[in-house]
Design a protein around this motif. Structure first.
Motif, PDB file in Angstrom:
ATOM      1  N   VAL A  90       0.991  -1.152   0.050  1.00 57.20           N
ATOM      2  CA  VAL A  90       0.030  -0.173   0.046  1.00 57.20           C
ATOM      3  C   VAL A  90       0.743   1.470   0.049  1.00 57.20           C
ATOM      4  CG1 VAL A  90      -1.817   1.344   1.234  1.00 57.20           C
ATOM      5  CG2 VAL A  90      -1.868  -1.231   1.419  1.00 57.20           C
ATOM      6  N   LYS A  91       0.297   2.241  -0.745  1.00 57.70           N
ATOM      7  CA  LYS A  91       1.189   3.587  -0.786  1.00 57.70           C
ATOM      8  C   LYS A  91       1.174   4.314   0.352  1.00 57.70           C
ATOM      9  CE  LYS A  91       1.278   4.648  -5.913  1.00 57.70           C
ATOM     10  NZ  LYS A  91       0.805   5.864  -6.762  1.00 57.70           N
ATOM     11  N   LYS A  93       0.956   7.496   1.167  1.00 59.42           N
ATOM     12  CA  LYS A  93       0.051   8.566   1.552  1.00 59.42           C
ATOM     13  C   LYS A  93      -1.534   7.722   1.670  1.00 59.42           C
ATOM     14  CE  LYS A  93      -1.374   8.779  -3.731  1.00 59.42           C
ATOM     15  NZ  LYS A  93      -1.459   9.651  -4.847  1.00 59.42           N
ATOM     16  N   ASN A  94      -1.741   6.982   1.026  1.00 61.50           N
ATOM     17  CA  ASN A  94      -2.896   6.134   1.274  1.00 61.50           C
ATOM     18  C   ASN A  94      -3.062   5.534   2.755  1.00 61.50           C
ATOM     19  OD1 ASN A  94      -3.883   6.479  -1.416  1.00 61.50           O
ATOM     20  ND2 ASN A  94      -3.069   4.480  -1.825  1.00 61.50           N
ATOM     21  N   ILE A  95      -2.145   5.257   3.182  1.00 60.08           N
ATOM     22  CA  ILE A  95      -1.840   4.576   4.735  1.00 60.08           C
ATOM     23  C   ILE A  95      -2.218   5.784   5.703  1.00 60.08           C
ATOM     24  CG2 ILE A  95      -0.434   3.902   6.497  1.00 60.08           C
ATOM     25  CD1 ILE A  95       0.789   1.983   4.305  1.00 60.08           C
ATOM     26  N   ARG A  97      -3.666   8.411   5.136  1.00 66.08           N
ATOM     27  CA  ARG A  97      -5.175   9.012   4.963  1.00 66.08           C
ATOM     28  C   ARG A  97      -5.972   7.925   5.824  1.00 66.08           C
ATOM     29  NH1 ARG A  97      -4.818  10.411  -1.351  1.00 66.08           N
ATOM     30  NH2 ARG A  97      -3.668  12.471  -1.344  1.00 66.08           N
ATOM     31  N   CYS A  98      -5.908   6.723   5.732  1.00 61.39           N
ATOM     32  CA  CYS A  98      -6.453   5.909   6.419  1.00 61.39           C
ATOM     33  C   CYS A  98      -6.259   5.775   7.877  1.00 61.39           C
ATOM     34  CB  CYS A  98      -6.304   4.349   5.828  1.00 61.39           C
ATOM     35  SG  CYS A  98      -6.911   3.982   4.168  1.00 61.39           S
ATOM     36  N   THR A 102      -7.995  14.262   9.069  1.00 61.06           N
ATOM     37  CA  THR A 102      -7.677  15.075   8.196  1.00 61.06           C
ATOM     38  C   THR A 102      -6.423  16.122   8.540  1.00 61.06           C
ATOM     39  OG1 THR A 102      -9.897  15.189   6.920  1.00 61.06           O
ATOM     40  CG2 THR A 102      -8.309  16.918   6.329  1.00 61.06           C
ATOM     41  N   ALA A 105      -3.425  14.052   8.923  1.00 55.56           N
ATOM     42  CA  ALA A 105      -2.613  13.352   7.845  1.00 55.56           C
ATOM     43  C   ALA A 105      -1.921  14.416   7.237  1.00 55.56           C
ATOM     44  CB  ALA A 105      -3.937  12.974   7.190  1.00 55.56           C
ATOM     45  N   GLN A 119       4.611   8.635  -2.450  1.00 57.45           N
ATOM     46  CA  GLN A 119       4.398   7.685  -3.622  1.00 57.45           C
ATOM     47  C   GLN A 119       4.719   6.459  -3.502  1.00 57.45           C
ATOM     48  OE1 GLN A 119       1.910   8.988  -5.821  1.00 57.45           O
ATOM     49  NE2 GLN A 119       1.978  10.975  -4.727  1.00 57.45           N
ATOM     50  N   LYS A 121       5.417   2.647  -2.036  1.00 54.48           N
ATOM     51  CA  LYS A 121       4.756   1.528  -1.275  1.00 54.48           C
ATOM     52  C   LYS A 121       5.602   1.251  -0.012  1.00 54.48           C
ATOM     53  CE  LYS A 121       2.164  -0.461  -5.066  1.00 54.48           C
ATOM     54  NZ  LYS A 121       1.812  -1.615  -5.899  1.00 54.48           N
TER      55      LYS A 121
END
Length: 226
Positions: A90-91, A93-95, A97-98, A102, A105, A119, A121
């Motif tokens: 998983v990237k 940035k996505n981790i 955000r999860c 806000t 993050a 960007q 993983k």
């Protein structure tokens, strides 16, 4: 006033009693150094407090609310284990955000250390890079208490100083319990020192006590704290 209160913690593995009626408490603003030799039960205690390991007996409450399950602690206590917990494919940035709201993050993604990784993983990061990423996520979480198990392990001297400053900054409104074999850096930021010895906890007032109880050799370099 908010307080994490842990009492009467007992844990046995087979014939070995690891924890014997352990008591420990922590308030926002405190950084507790939890020291002890290998096998003294430090990680076991943190896992029980967090709720990922059962105990033979325990009493845990936060703000006068008795806590019995991991679900009840999810907005109160976070735990950084020794093993990496980030999913490999998983990237970053996505981790972020999860894992974070806000505001937090945005703070992490704006960190100069993290910007080059956003960007990538997780499996593209080094061990030290993964560790500081995990610490940032846990420390920036919206909880009152943070348990850190070996946060300095595998980190460069530069990253260690950054981690220490991060902990000190967030200890203004969070309570921390930290265990690490790098005792000098733990003592450098701690406000309270607790030694686990023979299944019990001892509050340490003088550096010499760490030698007297056999945690450190007599030739150990004295630190400023305790």
């Amino acid at each position: 006033m908010s307080e994490l209160h842990v009492d009467s913690i007992r844990k046995r593995f087979g014939d070995k009693q690891i924890l014997n009626d352990i008591f420990i408490s922590c308030k926002p603003g405190q950084i507790i150094a939890l020291l002890g030799r290998n096998g003294s039960g430090k990680s076991t205690l943190l896992k029980i407090i967090f709720g990922s390991l059962s105990a033979d007996n325990k009493f845990i409450k936060v703000d006068d609310r008795k806590i019995d399950s991991l679900y009840q602690k999810r907005k109160l206590i976070h735990y950084l284990a020794q093993d990496n917990f980030l999913p490999n494919h998983v990237k970053i940035k996505n981790i972020i955000r999860c894992f974070c709201d806000t505001k937090n993050a945005a703070l992490i993604m704006g960190n100069d250390l993290i910007i080059p990784f956003l960007q990538k993983k997780v499996n593209q990061l080094s061990g030290g890079e993964k560790r500081i990423m995990e610490i940032l996520l846990v420390v920036h979480s919206n909880v009152k208490y943070v348990l850190l198990d070996e946060p300095f392990n595998g980190s460069s001297p530069l990253h260690i100083e950054i981690i220490k400053e991060l902990i000190k900054e967030h200890s203004k409104n969070k309570g921390f319990i930290i265990t690490d074999h790098d005792y000098k850096n733990v003592l450098d930021i701690s406000s309270t020192v607790i030694l686990m010895d023979s299944g019990n906890t001892r509050v340490i007032k003088e550096f010499s006590e760490l030698i007297d109880y056999g945690y450190l050799p007599a030739t150990s370099e004295r630190t400023q704290h305790p």
